[in-house]
Design a protein around this motif. Structure first.
Motif, short mmCIF file in Angstrom:
data_model
loop_
_atom_site.label_atom_id
_atom_site.label_comp_id
_atom_site.label_asym_id
_atom_site.label_seq_id
_atom_site.Cartn_x
_atom_site.Cartn_y
_atom_site.Cartn_z
N LEU A 219 0.83 -1.20 0.00
CA LEU A 219 0.00 0.00 0.00
C LEU A 219 0.87 1.26 0.00
CD1 LEU A 219 -2.69 -1.06 2.64
CD2 LEU A 219 -2.91 -1.07 0.15
N PHE A 220 1.98 1.22 0.76
CA PHE A 220 2.87 2.38 0.78
C PHE A 220 3.50 2.62 -0.60
CE2 PHE A 220 2.55 1.80 5.32
CZ PHE A 220 2.72 3.07 5.83
N ASP A 221 3.80 1.55 -1.33
CA ASP A 221 4.37 1.71 -2.68
C ASP A 221 3.38 2.43 -3.59
OD1 ASP A 221 6.68 0.43 -1.91
OD2 ASP A 221 6.03 -1.55 -2.61
N ILE A 222 2.12 2.07 -3.48
CA ILE A 222 1.09 2.73 -4.32
C ILE A 222 0.96 4.19 -3.94
CG2 ILE A 222 -1.36 2.74 -4.92
CD1 ILE A 222 -1.34 -0.31 -4.41
N GLU A 223 0.98 4.47 -2.63
CA GLU A 223 0.84 5.86 -2.16
C GLU A 223 1.96 6.74 -2.68
OE1 GLU A 223 -1.58 7.62 -0.21
OE2 GLU A 223 -2.62 5.88 -1.03
N ALA B 222 -9.50 7.51 -7.36
CA ALA B 222 -9.72 6.53 -8.42
C ALA B 222 -8.62 5.47 -8.42
CB ALA B 222 -9.78 7.24 -9.77
N MET B 223 -7.38 5.89 -8.24
CA MET B 223 -6.27 4.93 -8.20
C MET B 223 -6.36 4.02 -6.99
SD MET B 223 -4.20 5.36 -10.82
CE MET B 223 -2.54 4.89 -10.33
N ARG B 224 -6.80 4.55 -5.87
CA ARG B 224 -6.94 3.73 -4.67
C ARG B 224 -8.05 2.69 -4.84
NH1 ARG B 224 -6.51 8.61 -0.17
NH2 ARG B 224 -4.23 8.60 0.04
N GLN B 225 -9.15 3.10 -5.43
CA GLN B 225 -10.24 2.15 -5.63
C GLN B 225 -9.80 1.01 -6.55
OE1 GLN B 225 -13.15 1.90 -4.23
NE2 GLN B 225 -13.05 3.77 -3.00
N GLU B 226 -8.94 1.36 -7.51
CA GLU B 226 -8.51 0.35 -8.47
C GLU B 226 -7.40 -0.55 -7.91
OE1 GLU B 226 -6.19 0.16 -12.82
OE2 GLU B 226 -7.03 2.06 -12.09
N ARG B 227 -6.41 0.04 -7.22
CA ARG B 227 -5.24 -0.73 -6.82
C ARG B 227 -5.19 -1.07 -5.33
NH1 ARG B 227 -0.21 2.63 -9.04
NH2 ARG B 227 0.88 0.79 -8.19
N CYS B 228 -5.65 -0.16 -4.47
CA CYS B 228 -5.52 -0.38 -3.02
C CYS B 228 -6.68 -1.18 -2.44
CB CYS B 228 -5.44 0.97 -2.29
SG CYS B 228 -3.95 1.91 -2.66
N ALA B 229 -7.91 -0.92 -2.91
CA ALA B 229 -9.08 -1.56 -2.31
C ALA B 229 -8.97 -3.09 -2.31
CB ALA B 229 -10.35 -1.10 -3.02
N PRO B 230 -8.57 -3.74 -3.42
CA PRO B 230 -8.43 -5.21 -3.37
C PRO B 230 -7.39 -5.67 -2.35
CG PRO B 230 -8.45 -4.43 -5.65
CD PRO B 230 -8.32 -3.23 -4.79
N LEU B 231 -6.27 -4.95 -2.24
CA LEU B 231 -5.22 -5.32 -1.28
C LEU B 231 -5.71 -5.18 0.15
CD1 LEU B 231 -2.09 -3.63 -2.92
CD2 LEU B 231 -2.76 -6.04 -3.01
N VAL B 232 -6.49 -4.13 0.41
CA VAL B 232 -7.01 -3.91 1.77
C VAL B 232 -8.01 -5.00 2.13
CG1 VAL B 232 -8.38 -2.35 3.20
CG2 VAL B 232 -6.59 -1.42 1.74
N ALA B 233 -8.86 -5.37 1.17
CA ALA B 233 -9.83 -6.44 1.44
C ALA B 233 -9.13 -7.77 1.72
CB ALA B 233 -10.78 -6.58 0.25
N GLU B 234 -8.09 -8.07 0.96
CA GLU B 234 -7.33 -9.31 1.20
C GLU B 234 -6.62 -9.26 2.55
OE1 GLU B 234 -4.64 -9.84 -2.02
OE2 GLU B 234 -6.20 -9.95 -3.56
N LEU B 235 -6.09 -8.08 2.92
CA LEU B 235 -5.42 -7.94 4.20
C LEU B 235 -6.38 -8.18 5.36
CD1 LEU B 235 -2.94 -7.12 5.92
CD2 LEU B 235 -3.69 -4.73 5.68
N GLU B 236 -7.58 -7.63 5.27
CA GLU B 236 -8.56 -7.83 6.34
C GLU B 236 -8.93 -9.31 6.48
OE1 GLU B 236 -12.99 -6.31 7.77
OE2 GLU B 236 -12.37 -6.08 5.68
#
Length: 527
Positions: A371-375, A388-402
């Motif tokens: 997530l830090f790399d994307i930020e 828009a970039m977060r919804q595309e790239r970060c949201a799936p990673l956050v869901a998997e992390l949870e």
């Protein structure tokens, strides 16, 4: 009757202010005498132990704050006394000031004499003499005394005497130029050098400036610069999003030190492409009660990026007036709890006594680092682009992390270190995932932590604040210096220019002296 009542009220206020000034001056005198007695005792009978030296240093820093407090109270008393004719202004007894050393070079600045008598217009002027005002000024590592000469003339026709006005000094009956004052302020609050150490260094350079003298200058300058602090405070509180944090500041109390707090709120819109200037606002308190952030942010209704400190909870209530604050938590805080359990380098230094590396914590750190790399890639883009970039790239990673953390948590006992780090995030998951809903929110609260870094380093030099007033004064100066740094300005150069101009700047134009406006003018002049 109304006029009589008003006059009586002014007189009562003046008497109260004068009594406060007398009390403050007496406290400073007592502290100075105690310090002198302790130094004499040490010289005659005392040991040269490190403990005794530390005690003297603490007494000197306490005296520093008391002297600065006394000059602020005296200025307030003089201002109040000016409203009445029956209460005379209070003048504190100070050690006599020695003349400036003869070896310092003198630079004569001539104020142009009038060509005609301002009384009758005659040009028949005859020089009577001149008054010389000496101002101690400093050019980096070079001391000099500026002699401002004011020629005095009498008119041969009407015998009227004319002379230019005396030069302005920031401090009453002052002798220090703005560059010298700026250097003292920046070294104390920007470089964390207590005044007693500055005084010792100046003596080695051939100029004797006592601790008491320097403290007077600091107290007066802080009073003069408070209007700029108020303007920065207003600017910070109008932000859409703030970073908030705090750190410990020992504050001297009777026979002990209280573990006080320095609070900082940083406005930095650059990560989401904002055009408003950055600023940092500091406050000080004697404890960490939740009433302090509630008071600091009583008019703020935007996004607050902070840690999970419970004192902020009152800000997030839906029925809060004028409106609830939006909570956004810091992923750096969460990552740190895992990183401690997965720090391979630290374990290698510990050797045989090192605890085993936690594979769960190691995996959590790797997932959060994605997530830090994307930020880093989207930093500086507009808020809608970031979202828009977060919804595309970060949201799936956050869901998997949870999902992964909940699965791993079910396998751990309640007291496992990794379980505590996981619980810290899962119990506050909405605050951690808020950045997926708002492009203005940052992933971390590092902006506030960077603002506090200098203060944390300074604690090793100045040990404690001498009083609550001293802590508040430090908060004012930290606000000015940190804001200047955030705007890529040399704080010392800015303070020197502000101290030279602030007396001639109308209240309505004080905004021109704020760091971001000052920088714009400097760049324009350079071009």
């Amino acid at each position: 009757m109304i006029l009589a009542e008003r006059a009586a009220r002014f007189e009562a206020e003046a008497l109260a202010a004068r009594a406060a000034a007398v009390s403050s001056g007496t406290e400073a005198l007592i502290a100075r005498l105690k310090l002198e007695i302790e130094k004499l005792r040490r010289e005659l009978y005392g040991s040269r132990s490190e403990r005794k030296a530390r005690l003297l240093e603490q007494m000197e820093m306490q005296l520093e704050d008391l002297e600065a407090d006394a000059i602020e109270v005296e200025l307030a008393a003089d201002k109040t006394a000016s409203q009445t004719q029956t209460v005379r202004p209070f003048e504190r007894r100070r050690p006599s000031r020695k003349p400036f050393p003869e070896h310092l070079p003198r630079e004569r600045v001539m104020i142009a004499a009038p060509e005609s008598c301002p009384c009758c217009g005659s040009t028949r002027l005859s020089k009577l003499g001149e008054d010389v005002t000496e101002t101690l000024e400093v050019i980096p590592r070079q001391w000099k005394v500026i002699q401002t000469v004011r020629e005095k003339f009498s008119c041969r026709q009407c015998e009227a005497i004319t002379q230019p006005p005396a030069p302005f000094h920031v401090t009453p009956r002052g002798f220090a130029g703005p560059n010298l004052l700026a250097m003292v302020l920046f070294e104390k609050f920007g470089q964390h050098q207590p005044l007693n150490r500055q005084s010792e260094r100046y003596v080695r350079e051939g100029v004797e400036l006592s601790l008491s003298t320097l403290a007077d200058q600091v107290g007066t300058c802080a009073s003069v610069l408070r209007p700029l602090h108020a303007l920065i405070e207003d600017h910070v509180m109008k932000a859409e999003r703030l970073h908030g944090d705090d750190t410990t500041v020992p504050i001297l109390a009777r026979g002990r030190t209280d573990t006080g707090r320095a609070w900082v709120y940083v406005r930095d819109d650059r990560p989401f492409g904002g055009s408003e200037p950055s600023a940092a606002l500091f406050y000080a308190s004697r404890d960490r009660s939740g009433e302090h952030p509630e008071r600091h942010l009583k008019q703020f209704t935007g996004v607050l990026q902070a840690d999970a400190y419970a004192g902020y909870n009152g800000l997030y209530l839906p029925d809060r007036k004028p409106g609830p604050v939006t909570e956004a938590l810091c992923w750096s805080h969460a990552r740190r709890k895992f990183f401690v359990l997965a720090d391979i380098a630290a374990n290698a230094r510990r050797g045989k006594i090192a605890p085993p590396i936690s594979p769960i914590a190691f995996e959590a750190v790797k997932r959060i680092d994605l997530l830090f790399d994307i930020e880093r890639d989207i930093n500086g883009l507009a808020a809608d682009e970031r979202l828009a970039m977060r919804q595309e790239r970060c949201a799936p990673l956050v869901a998997e992390l949870e999902e992964w953390m909940r699965s791993e948590r079910a396998k751990l006992s309640r007291h496992a270190p990794a379980a505590q780090a996981i619980d810290y995030m899962l119990k506050r998951w909405n605050g951690f995932t808020r950045f997926l809903e708002d492009g203005r929110i940052c992933l971390t609260n590092n902006a506030a932590e960077r603002a506090l870094r200098g203060l944390a380093l300074g604690r090793k030099s100045w040990l404690f604040a001498g009083s609550q007033r001293g802590a508040d004064r430090a908060a004012v100066m930290y606000t000015l210096i940190a804001t200047a740094k955030l705007n890529d300005i040399d704080p010392q150069a800015w303070l020197a220019d502000v101290l030279a101009r602030i007396a001639d700047t109308p209240q309505s134009r004080l905004g021109e002296l704020l760091p971001w406006n000052w920088r714009r003018v400097q760049m324009k002049d350079a071009a």
